[in-house]
Design a protein around this motif. Sequence first.
Motif, PDB file in Angstrom:
ATOM      1  N   ILE A  30       0.829  -1.260  -0.125  1.00  0.00           N
ATOM      2  CA  ILE A  30       0.016  -0.004   0.128  1.00  0.00           C
ATOM      3  C   ILE A  30       0.987   1.270  -0.140  1.00  0.00           C
ATOM      4  O   ILE A  30       0.700   2.393  -0.900  1.00  0.00           O
ATOM      5  CB  ILE A  30      -0.962  -0.076   1.199  1.00  0.00           C
ATOM      6  N   TYR A  31       1.813   1.337   1.085  1.00  0.00           N
ATOM      7  CA  TYR A  31       2.891   2.527   0.866  1.00  0.00           C
ATOM      8  C   TYR A  31       3.545   2.819  -0.373  1.00  0.00           C
ATOM      9  O   TYR A  31       3.453   3.832  -0.976  1.00  0.00           O
ATOM     10  CB  TYR A  31       3.897   2.145   1.870  1.00  0.00           C
ATOM     11  N   THR A  34       1.349   4.596  -2.767  1.00  0.00           N
ATOM     12  CA  THR A  34       0.581   5.687  -2.070  1.00  0.00           C
ATOM     13  C   THR A  34       1.563   6.825  -1.713  1.00  0.00           C
ATOM     14  O   THR A  34       1.966   7.850  -2.544  1.00  0.00           O
ATOM     15  CB  THR A  34      -0.364   5.540  -0.972  1.00  0.00           C
ATOM     16  N   LEU A  35       2.039   6.901  -0.757  1.00  0.00           N
ATOM     17  CA  LEU A  35       2.999   7.609  -0.106  1.00  0.00           C
ATOM     18  C   LEU A  35       4.291   7.752  -0.976  1.00  0.00           C
ATOM     19  O   LEU A  35       5.057   8.669  -1.053  1.00  0.00           O
ATOM     20  CB  LEU A  35       3.399   7.411   1.359  1.00  0.00           C
ATOM     21  N   TYR A  38       3.900   9.618  -3.964  1.00  0.00           N
ATOM     22  CA  TYR A  38       3.986  11.067  -3.655  1.00  0.00           C
ATOM     23  C   TYR A  38       5.291  11.498  -3.196  1.00  0.00           C
ATOM     24  O   TYR A  38       5.665  12.571  -4.000  1.00  0.00           O
ATOM     25  CB  TYR A  38       2.865  11.459  -2.636  1.00  0.00           C
ATOM     26  N   LEU A 236      -4.435  -1.485  -6.694  1.00  0.00           N
ATOM     27  CA  LEU A 236      -3.699  -0.369  -6.183  1.00  0.00           C
ATOM     28  C   LEU A 236      -3.158   0.582  -7.303  1.00  0.00           C
ATOM     29  O   LEU A 236      -2.643   1.656  -6.977  1.00  0.00           O
ATOM     30  CB  LEU A 236      -2.457  -0.977  -5.501  1.00  0.00           C
ATOM     31  N   VAL A 239      -5.913   3.043  -7.565  1.00  0.00           N
ATOM     32  CA  VAL A 239      -5.700   3.900  -6.356  1.00  0.00           C
ATOM     33  C   VAL A 239      -4.553   4.892  -6.714  1.00  0.00           C
ATOM     34  O   VAL A 239      -4.739   6.140  -6.193  1.00  0.00           O
ATOM     35  CB  VAL A 239      -5.243   3.269  -5.020  1.00  0.00           C
ATOM     36  N   ALA A 240      -3.598   4.524  -7.114  1.00  0.00           N
ATOM     37  CA  ALA A 240      -2.409   5.494  -7.426  1.00  0.00           C
ATOM     38  C   ALA A 240      -2.729   6.305  -8.231  1.00  0.00           C
ATOM     39  O   ALA A 240      -2.378   7.643  -8.308  1.00  0.00           O
ATOM     40  CB  ALA A 240      -1.251   4.776  -7.565  1.00  0.00           C
ATOM     41  N   GLY A 243      -6.161   8.381  -7.041  1.00  0.00           N
ATOM     42  CA  GLY A 243      -6.151   8.917  -5.744  1.00  0.00           C
ATOM     43  C   GLY A 243      -4.885  10.074  -5.518  1.00  0.00           C
ATOM     44  O   GLY A 243      -4.975  11.185  -4.749  1.00  0.00           O
ATOM     45  N   VAL A 244      -3.807   9.322  -6.031  1.00  0.00           N
ATOM     46  CA  VAL A 244      -2.413  10.195  -5.725  1.00  0.00           C
ATOM     47  C   VAL A 244      -1.990  11.075  -7.042  1.00  0.00           C
ATOM     48  O   VAL A 244      -2.028  12.499  -6.619  1.00  0.00           O
ATOM     49  CB  VAL A 244      -1.271   9.352  -5.684  1.00  0.00           C
TER      50      VAL A 244
END
Length: 375
Positions: A30-31, A34-35, A38, A236, A239-240, A243-244
């Motif tokens: 997940i990291y 996402t993070l 970013y 994912l 999501v990236a 979301g990101v």
Amino acid sequence: MGRFLRNSLTLARKEWISLLRDGFMLGFVIYSFTLSVYSQATGVSHELRNGAIAVVDEDRSPLSQRLVSSFHGPEFQIPVVLRHEQVDPGMAAARYTFVLDIPPDFQADVLAGRGPTLQVLIDATAMMQAGIGAGTIQGILDDEIGRFVRREAPESAAPVALQLRVAFNEALDTRWFTGTMSVVGNVTMLAVLLSGAALIREREHGTLEHLLVMPVRPAEIMAAKVLANGAVILALTVVALYGVLRGVLGVPLAGSVPLFLAGTAVYLFFATALGIFLGTVARSMPQLGLLFILIVLPMNMLSGGFTPLESEPDWLQTAMQLSPSTHYVAFAQAILFRGAGIAVVWPRFAATAGIGALFFLWSLARFRRHLATFR
């Protein structure tokens, strides 16, 4: 065929449950989408921001004052006016990255056509900022001096006017490229790690032997791992992207996201099969990590995601055409950056599917031999 799908889906469900119970691996995946995306997009900037600049103005003319006032944010900090004896201590103390020295009678020499010299001192400790800043300062000086000369002596106007048209990233924002390519790179790395770690985890926990006494075939076991881990990476990736990239970073995804996801799904057959292949070679997670460094990282770096493929030697460009990662990066950039459709990227899709299918069959053969050692 019905039995094959039923067994594969059942085993895939087992893979998902296993991943959910592995808190560290789940958090890492997940990291990474996402993070990590970013931080990669915003942590390293290829634009000049807040460059520390000082000026030694020995001319004190309208032209020199115009040059001093032309340096402003966001590229530069407010210029600091120095005397000559303050330059060396200031640069030695790293207070200034750039120092512009304007000589006496500079304006008069410019208007008289005597070609005076401006000196720019650069602290190249911060190499990227120094290189970009040198070009930026030269462009600013050429532009401001040209405008001043044309105003004072219209007959000396330049015979050619250069017009630049920037396509696909009009703002020249590196976050668009870095963030998107970090997602593309993480697809490869996490697909390989997840599938390889899943196989090694089963071998270390002794559950692989349990599978062998069940009425399932090696092809069903491998298909389940490909399906389960590929589905996690694909989810994912969504999501990236939304979301990101689009939500947080404001990256405009030019092309069809469903088309890109379809290509990613095709590519994941190769990436997850590569992870399973490495899992049959490695005997532990540390060995898998070493193989990952030796194989996957160079493959990612040479696929065109970090530097253009054209900058590599000819023989290496030819060799990298055999890697599906090269075709994946090519159609990802074409779709997400340039808005390409299926009519443009289908050869890359076909190459990714063809090479990936061959490697999948090779990995399956290796996987069967690996399972035979447990019988």
